[in-house]
Design a protein around this motif. Structure first.
Motif, PDB file in Angstrom:
ATOM      1  N   GLN A  40     -22.641 -69.240 -60.248  1.00 46.34           N
ATOM      2  CA  GLN A  40     -21.414 -69.948 -60.561  1.00 46.34           C
ATOM      3  C   GLN A  40     -20.363 -68.983 -61.077  1.00 46.34           C
ATOM      4  N   GLU A  41     -19.207 -68.936 -60.442  1.00 42.83           N
ATOM      5  CA  GLU A  41     -18.127 -68.036 -60.814  1.00 42.83           C
ATOM      6  C   GLU A  41     -16.894 -68.836 -61.175  1.00 42.83           C
ATOM      7  N   PRO A  42     -16.022 -68.274 -62.010  1.00 39.55           N
ATOM      8  CA  PRO A  42     -14.767 -68.959 -62.335  1.00 39.55           C
ATOM      9  C   PRO A  42     -13.950 -69.220 -61.071  1.00 39.55           C
ATOM     10  N   GLY A  43     -13.460 -70.425 -60.927  1.00 40.78           N
ATOM     11  CA  GLY A  43     -12.648 -70.782 -59.771  1.00 40.78           C
ATOM     12  C   GLY A  43     -13.434 -71.264 -58.581  1.00 40.78           C
ATOM     13  N   ALA A  44     -14.755 -71.098 -58.606  1.00 41.23           N
ATOM     14  CA  ALA A  44     -15.576 -71.571 -57.491  1.00 41.23           C
ATOM     15  C   ALA A  44     -15.837 -73.064 -57.630  1.00 41.23           C
ATOM     16  N   VAL A  45     -15.921 -73.750 -56.506  1.00 44.92           N
ATOM     17  CA  VAL A  45     -16.200 -75.184 -56.498  1.00 44.92           C
ATOM     18  C   VAL A  45     -17.703 -75.383 -56.672  1.00 44.92           C
ATOM     19  N   LEU A  46     -18.079 -76.093 -57.732  1.00 46.92           N
ATOM     20  CA  LEU A  46     -19.491 -76.367 -57.999  1.00 46.92           C
ATOM     21  C   LEU A  46     -19.905 -77.598 -57.213  1.00 46.92           C
ATOM     22  N   LEU A  47     -20.836 -77.410 -56.288  1.00 41.08           N
ATOM     23  CA  LEU A  47     -21.335 -78.519 -55.483  1.00 41.08           C
ATOM     24  C   LEU A  47     -22.644 -79.047 -56.055  1.00 41.08           C
ATOM     25  N   ALA A  48     -22.828 -80.353 -55.973  1.00 41.42           N
ATOM     26  CA  ALA A  48     -24.070 -80.985 -56.409  1.00 41.42           C
ATOM     27  C   ALA A  48     -24.311 -82.200 -55.535  1.00 41.42           C
ATOM     28  N   GLN A  49     -25.563 -82.539 -55.368  1.00 36.59           N
ATOM     29  CA  GLN A  49     -25.898 -83.694 -54.546  1.00 36.59           C
ATOM     30  C   GLN A  49     -25.751 -84.982 -55.358  1.00 36.59           C
ATOM     31  N   PRO A  50     -25.269 -86.041 -54.740  1.00 33.46           N
ATOM     32  CA  PRO A  50     -25.150 -87.317 -55.449  1.00 33.46           C
ATOM     33  C   PRO A  50     -26.496 -87.734 -56.028  1.00 33.46           C
ATOM     34  N   GLY A  51     -26.479 -88.182 -57.266  1.00 32.15           N
ATOM     35  CA  GLY A  51     -27.698 -88.580 -57.941  1.00 32.15           C
ATOM     36  C   GLY A  51     -28.258 -87.514 -58.845  1.00 32.15           C
ATOM     37  N   GLU A  52     -27.850 -86.258 -58.655  1.00 26.79           N
ATOM     38  CA  GLU A  52     -28.298 -85.181 -59.534  1.00 26.79           C
ATOM     39  C   GLU A  52     -27.531 -85.235 -60.852  1.00 26.79           C
ATOM     40  N   VAL A  53     -28.153 -84.796 -61.898  1.00 34.20           N
ATOM     41  CA  VAL A  53     -27.451 -84.628 -63.164  1.00 34.20           C
ATOM     42  C   VAL A  53     -26.516 -83.435 -62.999  1.00 34.20           C
ATOM     43  N   ALA A  54     -25.225 -83.681 -63.114  1.00 35.32           N
ATOM     44  CA  ALA A  54     -24.243 -82.634 -62.831  1.00 35.32           C
ATOM     45  C   ALA A  54     -23.251 -82.530 -63.973  1.00 35.32           C
ATOM     46  N   PRO A  55     -22.749 -81.335 -64.254  1.00 35.43           N
ATOM     47  CA  PRO A  55     -21.743 -81.180 -65.292  1.00 35.43           C
ATOM     48  C   PRO A  55     -20.399 -81.735 -64.838  1.00 35.43           C
ATOM     49  N   ASP A  56     -19.515 -81.995 -65.780  1.00 38.79           N
ATOM     50  CA  ASP A  56     -18.188 -82.469 -65.428  1.00 38.79           C
ATOM     51  C   ASP A  56     -17.499 -81.460 -64.521  1.00 38.79           C
ATOM     52  N   GLY A  57     -16.805 -81.972 -63.533  1.00 44.09           N
ATOM     53  CA  GLY A  57     -16.103 -81.095 -62.601  1.00 44.09           C
ATOM     54  C   GLY A  57     -16.883 -80.789 -61.347  1.00 44.09           C
ATOM     55  N   ALA A  58     -18.155 -81.185 -61.278  1.00 39.27           N
ATOM     56  CA  ALA A  58     -18.944 -80.947 -60.076  1.00 39.27           C
ATOM     57  C   ALA A  58     -18.443 -81.835 -58.940  1.00 39.27           C
ATOM     58  N   VAL A  59     -18.560 -81.318 -57.719  1.00 40.68           N
ATOM     59  CA  VAL A  59     -18.083 -82.023 -56.526  1.00 40.68           C
ATOM     60  C   VAL A  59     -19.282 -82.359 -55.643  1.00 40.68           C
ATOM     61  N   SER A  60     -19.270 -83.556 -55.074  1.00 41.49           N
ATOM     62  CA  SER A  60     -20.375 -83.974 -54.219  1.00 41.49           C
ATOM     63  C   SER A  60     -20.472 -83.095 -52.977  1.00 41.49           C
ATOM     64  N   THR A  61     -21.706 -82.843 -52.546  1.00 41.32           N
ATOM     65  CA  THR A  61     -21.916 -82.099 -51.308  1.00 41.32           C
ATOM     66  C   THR A  61     -21.356 -82.858 -50.106  1.00 41.32           C
ATOM     67  N   GLU A  62     -21.118 -84.150 -50.281  1.00 37.96           N
ATOM     68  CA  GLU A  62     -20.519 -84.935 -49.213  1.00 37.96           C
ATOM     69  C   GLU A  62     -19.119 -84.439 -48.871  1.00 37.96           C
ATOM     70  N   TYR A  63     -18.505 -83.706 -49.796  1.00 36.10           N
ATOM     71  CA  TYR A  63     -17.163 -83.159 -49.537  1.00 36.10           C
ATOM     72  C   TYR A  63     -17.179 -82.257 -48.309  1.00 36.10           C
ATOM     73  N   VAL A  64     -18.145 -81.347 -48.258  1.00 33.72           N
ATOM     74  CA  VAL A  64     -18.226 -80.418 -47.127  1.00 33.72           C
ATOM     75  C   VAL A  64     -18.453 -81.182 -45.834  1.00 33.72           C
TER      76      VAL A  64
END
Length: 320
Positions: free
Chosen positions: A44-68
């Motif tokens: 994880q780097e500053p400015g990078a989009v953090l992707l996570a799968q729906p249903g996973e415990v994710a930090p604020d600001g995470a974006v669903s993998t469905e975006y891609v």
């Protein structure tokens, strides 16, 4: 159309950088990101989009993998905001989706709202990007409590103004059908109930017995400022109670009162079943226009349709 090679480039031409923890999802999405001009980070780097799968415990600001996947499907770079995940790994609801939910559920009875059939229908219609379970949870836990906040003052002019505004709309819809106000008599397992069964339910809870039969008629209305304020306070509490009990908004409750001449018990039954408790039809604008005619034959037709007592109550109600 050929897939864009600049799909994951920012407006300034720099590649979007994504971080997704190692796993099957990363193996699946990596070729899509790279083919669209994007980059994947090893950490994880500053400015990078953090992707996570729906249903996973994710930090604020995470974006669903469905975006891609959705960007590739539409062959265009979409805004990130609609794909933000909550801390529980769910897609966050947008304001537009909240508005769509409120519009779709408006006028539905609490039995239908708390069940599954309505929400499954909305999911199939593509109303939002969410599952029917998520939409029902969003409405019941977050939107329903915010439908209406009671006035801070019990000024009688507030209730009179409210009914006046609703009455203008009632009078402007001369050919309006009452079908939109009919709540489906069904339980969560889809079994229909008879009006008699529903009527018995309306009289069982302790809260129901706490609301007097407030007839908004001139001859019964207190004249003093103190007593008038007390009646208005009861009306406010009754309307708020109906909104919560039947999962409807203030407009729907007010219209229901208008169609039932201000009778609390009849309005409660109507919001639950779409029918009058005494078996007579609800009042429409066309009926009110007939009521205004100084014609004995027309008046007798209304008496045959609604009963003499209901006609007398309607006259008093309309005079107010």
């Amino acid at each position: 159309a050929a897939r864009s090679r600049s799909l994951f480039l920012w407006d300034d031409g720099h590649p979007m950088r994504f971080y997704l923890r190692p796993g099957l999802a990363k193996l699946r999405l990596a070729p899509l990101v790279l083919a669209g001009g994007g980059r994947l980070c090893r950490m994880q780097e500053p400015g990078a989009v953090l992707l996570a799968q729906p249903g996973e415990v994710a930090p604020d600001g995470a974006v669903s993998t469905e975006y891609v996947a959705e960007c590739v499907k539409r062959n265009q770079r979409l805004p990130l905001e609609p794909f933000l995940l909550t801390a529980r790994g769910r897609l966050a609801f947008t304001e537009a989706e909240d508005a769509a939910l409120l519009q779709a559920v408006r006028g539905q009875g609490m039995v239908r709202v708390s069940g599954r059939a309505l929400w499954i229908e909305l999911e199939r219609s593509g109303l939002t990007r969410h599952s029917w379970q998520a939409m029902r949870d969003r409405y019941l836990r977050h939107l329903l409590p915010r439908l209406w906040e009671p006035p801070q003052t019990e000024d009688p002019t507030q209730i009179r103004g409210l009914f006046a505004a609703a009455n203008r709309e009632f009078e402007s819809t001369e050919s309006e059908s009452d079908s939109s106000d009919v709540a489906e008599l069904s339980t969560q397992d889809g079994v229909r109930r008879s009006p008699g069964e529903t009527a018995s339910e309306l009289k069982t809870g302790p809260e129901d017995s706490a609301f007097p039969d407030i007839q908004l008629q001139r001859q019964e209305r207190p004249q003093s400022t103190c007593s008038s304020s007390s009646v208005v306070g009861q009306v406010i509490k009754t309307m708020e109670h109906f909104m919560e009990k039947f999962a409807v908004d203030l407009h729907t409750v007010t219209q229901a009162f208008l169609k039932n001449s201000g009778d609390v018990e009849a309005t409660s039954y109507f919001l639950q079943t779409g029918q009058r408790l005494d078996g007579y039809p609800v009042w429409s604008r066309e009926d009110d226009l007939e009521l205004q005619k100084d014609d004995e034959h027309v008046r007798n037709k209304l008496i045959a349709k609604f009963g003499a007592e209901n006609v007398a109550k309607r006259i008093a109600f309309r005079e107010n």
